[in-house]
Design a protein around this motif. Structure first.
Motif, PDB file in Angstrom:
ATOM      1  N   ILE A 199       5.045 -25.554  -6.463  1.00  0.00           N
ATOM      2  CA  ILE A 199       4.978 -24.650  -6.056  1.00  0.00           C
ATOM      3  C   ILE A 199       5.590 -23.311  -6.820  1.00  0.00           C
ATOM      4  CG2 ILE A 199       6.693 -22.854  -4.444  1.00  0.00           C
ATOM      5  CD1 ILE A 199       7.414 -25.595  -3.223  1.00  0.00           C
ATOM      6  N   GLY A 200       6.428 -23.789  -8.350  1.00  0.00           N
ATOM      7  CA  GLY A 200       6.283 -22.492  -9.033  1.00  0.00           C
ATOM      8  C   GLY A 200       5.671 -22.765 -10.027  1.00  0.00           C
ATOM      9  N   HIS A 201       4.628 -23.837  -9.911  1.00  0.00           N
ATOM     10  CA  HIS A 201       3.455 -23.107 -10.429  1.00  0.00           C
ATOM     11  C   HIS A 201       2.536 -22.817  -9.938  1.00  0.00           C
ATOM     12  CE1 HIS A 201       0.207 -25.188 -12.908  1.00  0.00           C
ATOM     13  NE2 HIS A 201      -1.047 -24.750 -12.055  1.00  0.00           N
ATOM     14  N   GLU A 202       2.282 -22.769  -9.521  1.00  0.00           N
ATOM     15  CA  GLU A 202       1.144 -21.745  -8.374  1.00  0.00           C
ATOM     16  C   GLU A 202       1.646 -20.831  -8.230  1.00  0.00           C
ATOM     17  OE1 GLU A 202      -1.483 -23.045  -7.685  1.00  0.00           O
ATOM     18  OE2 GLU A 202      -1.117 -24.633  -7.829  1.00  0.00           O
ATOM     19  N   ILE A 203       3.127 -20.336  -7.871  1.00  0.00           N
ATOM     20  CA  ILE A 203       3.856 -18.802  -7.568  1.00  0.00           C
ATOM     21  C   ILE A 203       3.291 -17.930  -9.053  1.00  0.00           C
ATOM     22  CG2 ILE A 203       5.780 -16.911  -7.446  1.00  0.00           C
ATOM     23  CD1 ILE A 203       6.803 -19.355  -5.238  1.00  0.00           C
ATOM     24  N   SER A 204       3.507 -19.030 -10.358  1.00  0.00           N
ATOM     25  CA  SER A 204       3.085 -18.459 -11.184  1.00  0.00           C
ATOM     26  C   SER A 204       2.371 -17.639 -11.550  1.00  0.00           C
ATOM     27  CB  SER A 204       3.996 -19.468 -12.348  1.00  0.00           C
ATOM     28  OG  SER A 204       5.390 -19.826 -12.670  1.00  0.00           O
ATOM     29  N   HIS A 205       0.595 -18.534 -11.013  1.00  0.00           N
ATOM     30  CA  HIS A 205      -0.574 -18.256 -11.305  1.00  0.00           C
ATOM     31  C   HIS A 205      -0.710 -16.452 -10.721  1.00  0.00           C
ATOM     32  CE1 HIS A 205      -2.915 -21.077 -12.568  1.00  0.00           C
ATOM     33  NE2 HIS A 205      -2.260 -22.097 -11.806  1.00  0.00           N
ATOM     34  N   ALA A 206       0.319 -16.222 -10.032  1.00  0.00           N
ATOM     35  CA  ALA A 206       0.129 -14.512  -9.670  1.00  0.00           C
ATOM     36  C   ALA A 206       0.625 -14.309 -10.917  1.00  0.00           C
ATOM     37  CB  ALA A 206       1.276 -14.006  -8.530  1.00  0.00           C
ATOM     38  N   PHE A 207       1.076 -14.920 -11.790  1.00  0.00           N
ATOM     39  CA  PHE A 207       0.993 -13.267 -13.190  1.00  0.00           C
ATOM     40  C   PHE A 207       0.312 -14.162 -14.060  1.00  0.00           C
ATOM     41  CE2 PHE A 207       4.861 -13.093 -10.054  1.00  0.00           C
ATOM     42  CZ  PHE A 207       4.125 -11.579  -9.555  1.00  0.00           C
ATOM     43  N   ASP A 208      -0.118 -15.217 -14.011  1.00  0.00           N
ATOM     44  CA  ASP A 208      -0.819 -15.480 -15.289  1.00  0.00           C
ATOM     45  C   ASP A 208      -1.716 -14.292 -15.668  1.00  0.00           C
ATOM     46  OD1 ASP A 208      -3.437 -15.955 -13.548  1.00  0.00           O
ATOM     47  OD2 ASP A 208      -3.250 -17.661 -13.739  1.00  0.00           O
ATOM     48  N   ASN A 209      -2.875 -14.102 -16.774  1.00  0.00           N
ATOM     49  CA  ASN A 209      -3.959 -13.837 -17.373  1.00  0.00           C
ATOM     50  C   ASN A 209      -5.016 -13.364 -16.596  1.00  0.00           C
ATOM     51  OD1 ASN A 209      -5.151 -16.733 -17.138  1.00  0.00           O
ATOM     52  ND2 ASN A 209      -6.267 -15.581 -19.120  1.00  0.00           N
ATOM     53  N   THR A 210      -4.793 -14.392 -15.374  1.00  0.00           N
ATOM     54  CA  THR A 210      -5.632 -13.225 -13.836  1.00  0.00           C
ATOM     55  C   THR A 210      -5.216 -13.208 -12.837  1.00  0.00           C
ATOM     56  OG1 THR A 210      -7.081 -15.319 -14.841  1.00  0.00           O
ATOM     57  CG2 THR A 210      -7.607 -14.464 -12.864  1.00  0.00           C
ATOM     58  N   GLY A 211      -4.197 -13.819 -12.529  1.00  0.00           N
ATOM     59  CA  GLY A 211      -3.582 -13.023 -11.412  1.00  0.00           C
ATOM     60  C   GLY A 211      -2.645 -11.520 -12.368  1.00  0.00           C
ATOM     61  N   ALA A 212      -2.565 -11.399 -13.211  1.00  0.00           N
ATOM     62  CA  ALA A 212      -1.574  -9.973 -13.180  1.00  0.00           C
ATOM     63  C   ALA A 212      -2.737  -9.205 -13.239  1.00  0.00           C
ATOM     64  CB  ALA A 212      -1.212 -10.408 -14.445  1.00  0.00           C
ATOM     65  N   GLN A 213      -4.120  -9.757 -13.056  1.00  0.00           N
ATOM     66  CA  GLN A 213      -5.118  -8.263 -12.811  1.00  0.00           C
ATOM     67  C   GLN A 213      -4.813  -7.996 -11.567  1.00  0.00           C
ATOM     68  OE1 GLN A 213      -8.617  -8.699 -14.785  1.00  0.00           O
ATOM     69  NE2 GLN A 213      -7.781 -10.648 -15.910  1.00  0.00           N
ATOM     70  N   TYR A 214      -4.385  -8.757 -10.385  1.00  0.00           N
ATOM     71  CA  TYR A 214      -4.448  -8.108  -8.223  1.00  0.00           C
ATOM     72  C   TYR A 214      -2.970  -7.786  -8.253  1.00  0.00           C
ATOM     73  CZ  TYR A 214      -9.105 -10.534  -8.704  1.00  0.00           C
ATOM     74  OH  TYR A 214     -10.302 -11.374  -9.595  1.00  0.00           O
ATOM     75  N   ASP A 215      -3.425  -6.922  -7.536  1.00  0.00           N
ATOM     76  CA  ASP A 215      -2.427  -6.203  -7.123  1.00  0.00           C
ATOM     77  C   ASP A 215      -1.171  -7.261  -6.003  1.00  0.00           C
ATOM     78  OD1 ASP A 215      -3.207  -5.491  -5.047  1.00  0.00           O
ATOM     79  OD2 ASP A 215      -3.709  -3.368  -5.695  1.00  0.00           O
ATOM     80  N   SER A 216      -0.796  -6.450  -5.132  1.00  0.00           N
ATOM     81  CA  SER A 216      -0.277  -7.289  -4.659  1.00  0.00           C
ATOM     82  C   SER A 216      -0.740  -7.347  -3.079  1.00  0.00           C
ATOM     83  CB  SER A 216       1.616  -6.041  -4.026  1.00  0.00           C
ATOM     84  OG  SER A 216       1.171  -5.363  -3.464  1.00  0.00           O
ATOM     85  N   ASP A 217      -1.522  -6.214  -2.848  1.00  0.00           N
ATOM     86  CA  ASP A 217      -2.487  -6.431  -1.590  1.00  0.00           C
ATOM     87  C   ASP A 217      -3.347  -7.364  -1.691  1.00  0.00           C
ATOM     88  OD1 ASP A 217      -0.481  -5.033   0.324  1.00  0.00           O
ATOM     89  OD2 ASP A 217      -1.402  -3.220  -0.935  1.00  0.00           O
ATOM     90  N   GLY A 218      -3.584  -7.780  -3.095  1.00  0.00           N
ATOM     91  CA  GLY A 218      -4.919  -9.424  -3.587  1.00  0.00           C
ATOM     92  C   GLY A 218      -6.118  -8.053  -4.267  1.00  0.00           C
ATOM     93  N   ASN A 219      -5.833  -7.031  -4.314  1.00  0.00           N
ATOM     94  CA  ASN A 219      -6.892  -5.684  -4.805  1.00  0.00           C
ATOM     95  C   ASN A 219      -6.910  -6.409  -6.376  1.00  0.00           C
ATOM     96  OD1 ASN A 219      -8.400  -4.600  -2.415  1.00  0.00           O
ATOM     97  ND2 ASN A 219      -6.051  -3.284  -2.336  1.00  0.00           N
ATOM     98  N   LEU A 220      -7.803  -6.173  -7.269  1.00  0.00           N
ATOM     99  CA  LEU A 220      -8.049  -6.094  -8.760  1.00  0.00           C
ATOM    100  C   LEU A 220      -7.905  -5.094  -9.136  1.00  0.00           C
ATOM    101  CD1 LEU A 220      -9.431  -7.785 -11.370  1.00  0.00           C
ATOM    102  CD2 LEU A 220     -11.526  -6.235 -10.721  1.00  0.00           C
TER     103      LEU A 220
END
Length: 676
Positions: A521-542
């Motif tokens: 679970i911690g791994h998947e949440i961290s994908h929100a802030f990896d080098n790709t996920g960090a480019q998307y906002d809280s609503d899922g928009n790039l």
């Protein structure tokens, strides 16, 4: 985790669990003895992964028909047995189900897979009409007209309908490059000894199934040569994985907005307006062309002179797809190819093959039955609670970061606040009522079943074009032994299949479960802030939610992670590609960071139980061929590195085991990495 699939379909590799048994970062061996917890004498302080898992590694066996054995495989096997049990009960009560019921359709797919006599009797017949239509092509315009026929697979262009990554409320059309036999364009433009070997095996396999379909050896070789000649002509214009891994603004670079008219101007030979009209997608309000250079190159090749190349490519693609559902000789050719490519010996049982087909074709239908029988509500609630605890800890960690400004912190926490949590099973299910899935006795076939469901899924996707996204539609299979983060949804998905076995045991100590499902679970949440996920906002928009200075600092830290992993020797003489794996490595380290904070809030937390459970989570053995192939294509680090490269980043690990600079697991404080 995603299945890594080659064009031939049979060389699928489970990418989430890749391991190389001797991969570790290069550090000094200790001179004095230390604690071991195995009969092999491996010191925890020198090689934690091997020390925890060495007894298991020594005794573990890779089952027939498989290329790995692991904690994930153990749970996969359990899920297979659970689904077998469900299907056996369906078979016992088959007369109780209506003809159009999901249960009846599941039974037909299962029985059609096992009906080897009928499959052998029909041979190439189920797909012959499709292949004959391709063979009859005489002009390049006929290739264009092939798009009319839903039964024909044409992977020269990929059309898909997905969320607009810059406005995730709506569905739009995406156009992506051709599918290549060797998977990645680098294998054509910069071939290695391994890719040359892979190509030879692939060519041999293509030749074999072509000859099984009725061609002579000479005719088959001509078709295979044409296919690869065509792929070689277009591959230089498709970005390879190495270029993608080092392109800083790759997602933006692939977001090229076009109208139908503009596409036609860019590639007039292709006549995309007509192709899209045949497919019912010519009214798309917004079209994203992933790679304009590829389309321009393909347009130049799309002419009468190259007709034989394109025609033979399409024929082989269709035969490849069909070969998974035809007679036993095609099936054996598939297995031989997988054996040569991945070092597989023996075969899985026919029943397991039938379960796999049910899962791939009607996964949501069998998943509904699976969730009702094998996913307790208490388990679902327990995992939801663990997830919420990890999110709460993540917020605290972000709030305490010394390198991030208050505005960026606010946006990051907003992303966590809006994170959608999807545990165990979806809230909605597929409606299969309009599908006609017939048994052989009713005039159907396994290939026809597969084609019917492929067309069903394609029509369902294309029907979403220009429409608002259905927020209530969830399409994850409950029986999946995996977990996911969706950047465009800002959601994590933890299916019911993975919430059992080592990953979660209601009777296990909390620390053990945190080292299992907790780190997943911690791994998947961290994908929100990896080098790709960090480019998307809280609503899922790039959408950029960073200050310029904060993002620059984040990218510097990201590069430090990539550099660290690039020094790890995964196989003798072979190092990891830190740029290729950086997103997954960030997620691994970020996940463990949160779990250690949770343990820190517990009374008398058993850190050894947590760390050793974590090592068990990633234990795995593989064939040598699998390990070599995975190292080249997988975005995850080998499993041994997912343990031995992650845990030394945390002081608590050193304190728990008394690790010093004399030990193999030691990493200097200044060399340790971490972002979240």
């Amino acid at each position: 985790m995603k299945k890594i699939k080659k064009l031939s379909i049979v060389a699928s590799i489970v990418a989430f669990m890749l391991v190389v048994s001797n991969g570790s970062h290069n550090v000094a061996m200790a001179e004095e003895s230390s604690v071991t917890n195995n009969s092999q004498g491996v010191r925890l302080n020198d090689d934690f992964y091997d020390a925890v898992n060495s007894d298991w590694i020594k005794n573990a066996k890779i089952e027939d028909g498989k290329s790995t054995a692991s904690t994930f495989d153990d749970v996969e096997n359990k899920v297979t047995e659970q689904i077998k049990d469900i299907i056996n009960n369906l078979l016992i009560n088959k007369d109780a189900y209506k003809e159009n019921s999901d249960e009846k359709k599941i039974i037909n797919i299962y029985n059609n897979t096992l009906n080897i006599e009928a499959r052998n009797r029909e041979g190439i017949k189920p797909v012959k009409e499709n292949l004959d239509e391709i063979k009859s092509i005489g002009t390049i315009d006929d290739i264009t007209k092939l798009w009319k026929d839903k039964r024909i697979l044409n992977s020269t262009i990929k059309f898909s309908v997905e969320k607009d990554i810059k406005d995730v409320k709506t569905n739009i059309l995406y156009i992506s490059p051709i599918a290549l036999s060797l998977g990645d364009s680098d294998e054509y433009t910069n071939p290695t000894e391994n890719s040359k070997k892979e190509r030879k095996l692939t060519e041999d396999y293509y030749n074999k199934i072509l000859m099984l379909s009725g061609y002579t050896q000479q005719e088959s070789q001509k078709k295979v040569d044409d296919m690869f000649k065509f792929e070689e002509m277009v591959a230089p214009y498709i970005k390879g994985k190495k270029e993608k891994a080092t392109t800083k603004n790759l997602i933006d670079e692939q977001y090229n907005v076009y109208t139908v008219a503009e596409l036609n101007n860019l590639a007039p030979n292709l006549n995309l307006p007509e192709i899209m009209n045949y497919m019912g997608i010519d009214k798309a309000n917004k079209i994203i062309l992933e790679d304009p250079e590829w389309l321009k190159a393909f347009n130049k090749l799309y002419n009468q002179e190259n007709l034989p190349l394109i025609k033979n490519y399409i024929e082989i693609v269709n035969l490849l797809y069909a070969s998974n559902y035809l007679s036993e000789d095609f099936e054996n050719a598939n297995k031989e190819y997988a054996s040569n490519m991945l070092g597989i010996t023996g075969n899985v049982s026919k029943e397991e093959e039938a379960v796999d087909n049910v899962n791939s074709m009607m996964g949501m239908a069998i998943g509904r039955l699976y969730s009702e029988k094998y996913v307790p509500e208490k388990t679902k609630k327990d995992v939801e609670s663990i997830t919420k605890d990890i999110i709460a800890v993540y917020k605290k960690r972000i709030d305490n970061l010394d390198w991030m400004s208050s505005q960026t912190k606010k946006n990051a926490i907003d992303k966590l606040d809006k994170l959608k949590i999807k545990i165990a099973y979806p809230d909605s299910w597929n409606d299969y009522s309009k599908l006609d899935i017939k048994s052989y006795e009713e005039g159907g076939s396994l290939f026809q079943n597969a084609m019917t469901l492929r067309i069903f899924e394609r029509d369902k996707m294309f029907n979403k074009i220009n429409k608002l996204v259905d927020k209530d539609e969830d399409q994850f299979k409950p029986q999946t032994v995996n977990a996911f983060y969706s950047a465009t949804e800002n959601s994590i998905i933890i299916p019911g299949g993975i919430i059992q076995g080592h990953f979660y045991d209601v009777n296990a100590p909390k620390e053990v479960n945190l080292g299992g499902i907790g780190v997943i679970i911690g791994h998947e949440i961290s994908h929100a802030f990896d080098n790709t996920g960090a480019q998307y906002d809280s609503d899922g928009n790039l959408n950029n939610w960073w200050t310029e200075e904060d993002y620059k600092e984040f990218m510097q830290k990201t590069q430090k992670v990539a550099n660290f992993y690039s020094q790890i020797e995964a196989m003798p003489g072979e190092k990891l590609d830190g740029n290729l794996t950086v997103g997954e490595n960030i997620a691994d380290i970020g996940g463990v960071s949160c779990l250690l904070d949770i343990l820190g809030e517990m009374n008398n937390a058993n850190y050894k139980a947590f760390f050793e459970s974590y090592a068990v989570t990633w234990r795995q053995i593989t064939t040598k061929e699998y390990a070599t192939y995975a190292l080249i294509i997988d975005v995850h680090s080998p499993n041994k590195a997912r343990v031995n490269a992650v845990l030394p980043q945390f002081q608590k690990f050193y304190d728990t085991y008394g690790i010093t600079e004399k030990d193999g697991m030691y990493v200097k404080p200044g060399d340790r990495i971490g972002i979240w």
